[in-house]
Design a protein around this motif. Structure first.
Motif, short mmCIF file in Angstrom:
data_model
loop_
_atom_site.label_atom_id
_atom_site.label_comp_id
_atom_site.label_asym_id
_atom_site.label_seq_id
_atom_site.Cartn_x
_atom_site.Cartn_y
_atom_site.Cartn_z
N PRO A 1 0.84 -1.21 0.00
CA PRO A 1 0.00 0.00 0.00
C PRO A 1 0.87 1.25 0.00
CG PRO A 1 -0.75 -1.55 1.66
CD PRO A 1 0.54 -2.09 1.15
N GLY A 2 0.45 2.21 -0.79
CA GLY A 2 1.19 3.47 -0.85
C GLY A 2 2.29 3.48 -1.88
N ASN B 1 2.17 3.63 -4.96
CA ASN B 1 1.99 4.52 -6.10
C ASN B 1 2.51 5.92 -5.83
OD1 ASN B 1 -0.21 4.30 -4.29
ND2 ASN B 1 -1.38 5.71 -5.53
N LYS B 2 2.92 6.22 -4.59
CA LYS B 2 3.54 7.50 -4.31
C LYS B 2 5.05 7.37 -4.13
CE LYS B 2 1.76 10.92 -3.73
NZ LYS B 2 1.40 11.99 -4.66
N LEU B 3 5.54 6.14 -4.20
CA LEU B 3 6.97 5.95 -3.98
C LEU B 3 7.73 6.10 -5.28
CD1 LEU B 3 7.20 2.91 -1.54
CD2 LEU B 3 7.18 5.36 -1.04
N LEU C 1 12.49 -1.60 -1.03
CA LEU C 1 11.56 -2.68 -0.64
C LEU C 1 12.04 -4.01 -1.19
CD1 LEU C 1 8.14 -0.88 -1.24
CD2 LEU C 1 9.15 -1.45 0.95
N TYR D 1 -4.55 5.90 -10.72
CA TYR D 1 -4.14 5.22 -9.49
C TYR D 1 -4.94 5.73 -8.30
CZ TYR D 1 0.21 4.02 -12.02
OH TYR D 1 1.13 3.57 -12.92
#
Lengths: 310, 535
Positions: free
Chosen positions: B312-313, B315-317, B325, B478
């Protein structure tokens, strides 16, 4: 003959000296004026020309296009959306900053232990670069690394999974939050000065007349504070209409174009995509919008002064 | 392309190119001791090359007789341009490490001139180069240009063609051992605009330990009635990623691509998947954008499916965060640029420049495979070009020719901190490179194979505008915008861009692009029968 020439020379020198004395002020300001003319008038004039020609990196030549650049910006749905976002974010941010700044000013009006230290801490955000502010809020808000959801979960007692920079309407909240964190101290400082300038005798007189604290606030404090409030709002509103730094760092105008402000849109058009004709025309249109708002605010500000003069 | 030069093994030998001879593993004890002493002394005196002393020595040896092309250009530069300073604009951060720490100091040692590096984020290399050109500042000499920008740069006079100089110095052989996919990428309208320098082809990297887990295999077979294997199609990829996420989240997620705006650029994901499904970007007759047709919707839905199986999240990384990751073992599959393979094995993290990346927890656990549906994106990449406004154009040309010469370029792509990736046949075959970590041979083979099937970025006029519209529009999808209406919005923007730039110009530019190998999934190098087989 020589004596005559000598006298003539001295007369000419005296005349030149008198001329200089008479116009010395223009001579002294001339360098500054020339610099300002070069740095502002020339670019303004050049941009006026760019408004009406094709000035686009991807398209050869600079042919005359009349009002096409203005029309393209006007017809662009992204530009329109950016205008509404700009107005909405500015209004929301200034309103939040005004309320919070006012409450802080009221709280700090009377002396107490540690007041000076607190005041210094309160104004620190003003000195932080907006880019740093945006980065700071990006780090604490962005999933999955930011701690905000975790902390909110602890406070509320259930899992919180908000994407603060990607979910509607939380990206607007994030921007207003970041801006309010930085600029509330500005409101606080101005309003505190305004509150401090109201004479205690007026409150004493009101008390003698039987006014309650609430009535004192509405009939003494607010009317006298109104010019200060207008001043603070005028400054912040005109500044916040140029929202860019925080947007660039926190959301990059996204998701999609949801947080595009006019400044960001014009930056993208002019400096990223090199549609300089469009960018310039848009800038002029934006200047008109800001001028109208600023003009209205200044008129409101000057109303009491005009009334007194009359 | 009529000027395509076929790959011939004898071309490689003809010019006496044998980079691996510089690392002769069969030397005697005396020679070994002598060379070790030389290396030690070189390392001590190496200064910035300390961790790349070996590569620096090899590059010097190549430039002083070992590699005819490198030697020719260095001799010419020393004779005619000794002490000439150059300014190079390079992608900020890791990409800029190479000119700052390797080629720049080496050039200074051999030719005497400084190489100043101007850093800019990838999209801003385009904008800064254009700004300098409009201002006619002459500040830049070397521009690290993406192949996608070459039509705009060439048409607007930002960069200069180099055919005359290539002929003058007789170094045409330098193009001979480029992988066929890359040969055409520096060419436009029949001219050569620089030297290709970075094989940025996407590959699939997967966790062998996860795919080999018996419990997972059993559960997968029970659910899907087929064995768990490295996905071969996008549907299988999404199914497998979702399965792994269901079984292993939050410890491990099935997929994990960074999707922040502009970093790396969501348009790459769409162009890849869309063309893997057989999509075409425009209708050649009307030049209307086709990205919102049923194939586009299918591609975007596939991407959204992948997103659901990701952390989760994400799409902003940005891209580097998705690497973090991966290295921490939180992702089962990642498709990305070639440095992914190197950092997975801690090869890059040996250098302090990569200290911001954690040590890899997946060493020895990473397998390499072709992308689902085979057609991975050749995303971004660089061509070393010469600024048309440069006051030192010929010196800049020689610098570019030198760092992309077969032997020197091999040292560049072997640097621990480099982001430049193998692109020559000699790179893929290099025994020295294959010895860098146990799986390096398979890694190189997989990169060559990926290039055989890759699709390339749209290389055409206005590519930056189209890419920006696509990237931006995808972030909106997204965030929850309906796929169809999101793609409709992107297509509308593309049509507006086409109208503004001139439909005929874009049609001609698109037609030129379609001639390039890899423009569609139907004319990849493999589809054209020119696949390079590396073993």
């Amino acid at each position: 003959m020589a004596a005559h020439a000598d006298t003539y020379g001295r007369r000419r020198l005296r005349a030149a000296s008198s001329l200089l004395d008479a116009h010395i002020r223009w001579v002294l300001v001339a360098p500054a004026v020339l610099l300002i003319l070069f740095m502002t008038i020339y670019p303004l004039g050049y941009s006026m020309w760019v408004n009406f020609v094709n000035y686009d990196f991807a398209i050869p030549g600079h042919r005359w296009v009349a009002l096409d650049n203005f029309k393209t910006v006007w017809d662009d749905p992204i530009a329109r959306h950016a205008l509404w976002v700009t107005l909405g974010l500015s209004a929301a941010a200034v309103a939040v900053e005004l309320v919070l700044g006012f409450l802080l000013a009221l709280a700090m009006l009377r002396a107490f232990v540690g007041r000076r230290m607190l005041m210094v801490l309160f104004v620190v955000p003003l000195f932080v670069s907006p880019v740093i502010v945006g980065t700071f809020f990006s780090l604490i808000l962005t999933r999955p690394f930011g701690p905000t959801n975790y902390l909110l979960g602890k406070v509320l007692g259930h899992t919180v999974n908000i994407d603060f920079t990607n979910d509607h309407p939380w990206y607007y909240v994030s921007i207003v939050l970041a801006d309010a964190w930085q600029w509330t101290p500005f409101m606080f400082v101005i309003l505190l000065a305004g509150l401090a300038s109201i004479s205690d005798q007026l409150y004493e007189a009101a008390e003698i007349d039987g006014a309650s604290p609430r009535q004192s606030f509405f009939f003494v404090t607010l009317p006298l504070l109104t010019p200060i409030v207008l001043l603070a709002v005028a400054f912040r509103l005109v500044d916040s209409l140029k929202f860019f730094d925080v947007i660039y760092v926190l959301t990059r105008g996204g998701p999609g174009t949801s947080t595009y402000t006019l400044s960001y849109y014009l930056y993208e058009q002019g400096f990223q995509l090199f549609h300089l004709g469009m960018g310039t025309a848009g800038s002029w249109m934006f200047m008109v919008v800001i001028s109208v708002i600023a003009f209205w605010l200044v008129r409101r500000l000057l109303k009491p002064v005009d009334a007194v003069s009359a | 392309m009529s000027d395509e030069i076929p790959v011939r093994p004898e071309d490689f030998e003809e010019v006496g190119l044998d980079p691996d001879a510089l690392f002769d593993a069969t030397m005697g004890r005396r020679d070994f001791l002598l060379n070790t002493a030389k290396l030690t002394a070189a390392a001590a005196a190496a200064g910035p090359f300390f961790l790349a002393a070996e590569q620096a020595q090899a590059a010097r040896a190549a430039s002083t007789g070992g590699d005819p092309i490198a030697t020719t250009v260095i001799n010419a530069a020393t004779q005619n341009f000794k002490g000439t300073n150059l300014t190079r604009i390079s992608e900020a951060g890791l990409q800029a490490l190479e000119p700052k720490n390797f080629s720049g100091p080496l050039w200074k040692q051999m030719v005497g001139g400084n190489v100043s590096v101007v850093e800019a984020p990838f999209p801003q290399i385009f904008t800064k180069s254009v700004t300098e050109h409009i201002a006619k500042s002459g500040t830049l000499d070397v521009i690290d240009a993406s192949p996608a920008w070459i039509p705009d740069f060439a048409d607007r006079g930002v960069i200069m063609p180099v055919d005359d100089l290539v002929a003058k110095y007789k170094i045409g052989a330098t193009f001979n051992d480029l992988h066929p996919l890359y040969r055409a990428l520096a060419k436009y309208k029949g001219k050569t605009w620089g030297f290709f320098a970075d094989g940025d082809v996407w590959n699939l990297y997967y966790r062998k330990d996860i795919f080999g887990n018996p419990k997972l295999q059993k559960a997968y077979k029970a659910k899907f009635k087929r064995p768990l294997r490295v996905p071969r199609t996008w549907d299988e990829f999404n199914e497998t990623a979702a399965f792994i996420t269901d079984q292993m989240a939050p410890k491990v997620y099935g997929a994990g691509e960074g999707r922040a705006l502009g970093n790396p650029g969501n348009q790459f994901y769409f162009f890849q998947t869309f063309r893997a499904f057989g999509g075409h970007l425009y209708d050649p007759a009307t030049m209307k954008a086709l990205v919102n047709n049923p194939i586009g919707i299918k591609a975007m839905n596939s991407i959204m499916g992948e997103l659901k199986a990701s952390e989760p999240g994400i799409n902003k990384l940005d891209f580097v965060s998705s690497w973090v990751l991966w290295l921490q073992g939180k992702t089962a599959m990642i498709y990305a640029w070639p440095p992914t393979g190197r950092i997975s094995e801690n090869y890059a993290q040996r250098d302090k420049a990569f200290a911001f990346l954690p040590k890899s927890k997946v060493v020895g656990k990473v397998g390499y495979a072709l992308m689902p549906n085979r057609n991975g994106e050749h995303a971004g990449s660089f061509v070393q070009t010469v600024s048309a406004d440069s006051k030192n154009a010929e010196a800049a040309f020689l610098y570019n020719a030198w760092i992309t010469s077969p032997s020197v370029s091999l040292q560049v792509v072997m640097l621990p901190y480099t982001l430049r990736d193998p692109y020559r046949i000699s790179h893929y075959k290099s025994a020295k490179y294959r010895s860098l970590w146990p799986g390096a041979k398979n890694y190189l083979i997989s990169l060559a194979q990926a290039a055989n099937y890759a699709v390339i970025d749209p290389i055409m006029t206005g590519s930056a505008d189209y890419a920006n519209a696509m990237d931006r529009g995808m972030t909106g999808i997204y965030a929850g915008k309906d796929v169809k209406s999101g793609l409709d919005g992107i297509a509308k923007e593309w049509d507006a861009i086409t109208k503004r730039l001139g439909q005929d110009r874009i049609r001609a530019s698109y037609a030129e692009f379609l001639k390039l190998p890899g423009a569609t999934s139907k004319n990849t190098i493999a589809a054209l029968g020119k696949a390079v087989k590396i073993t």
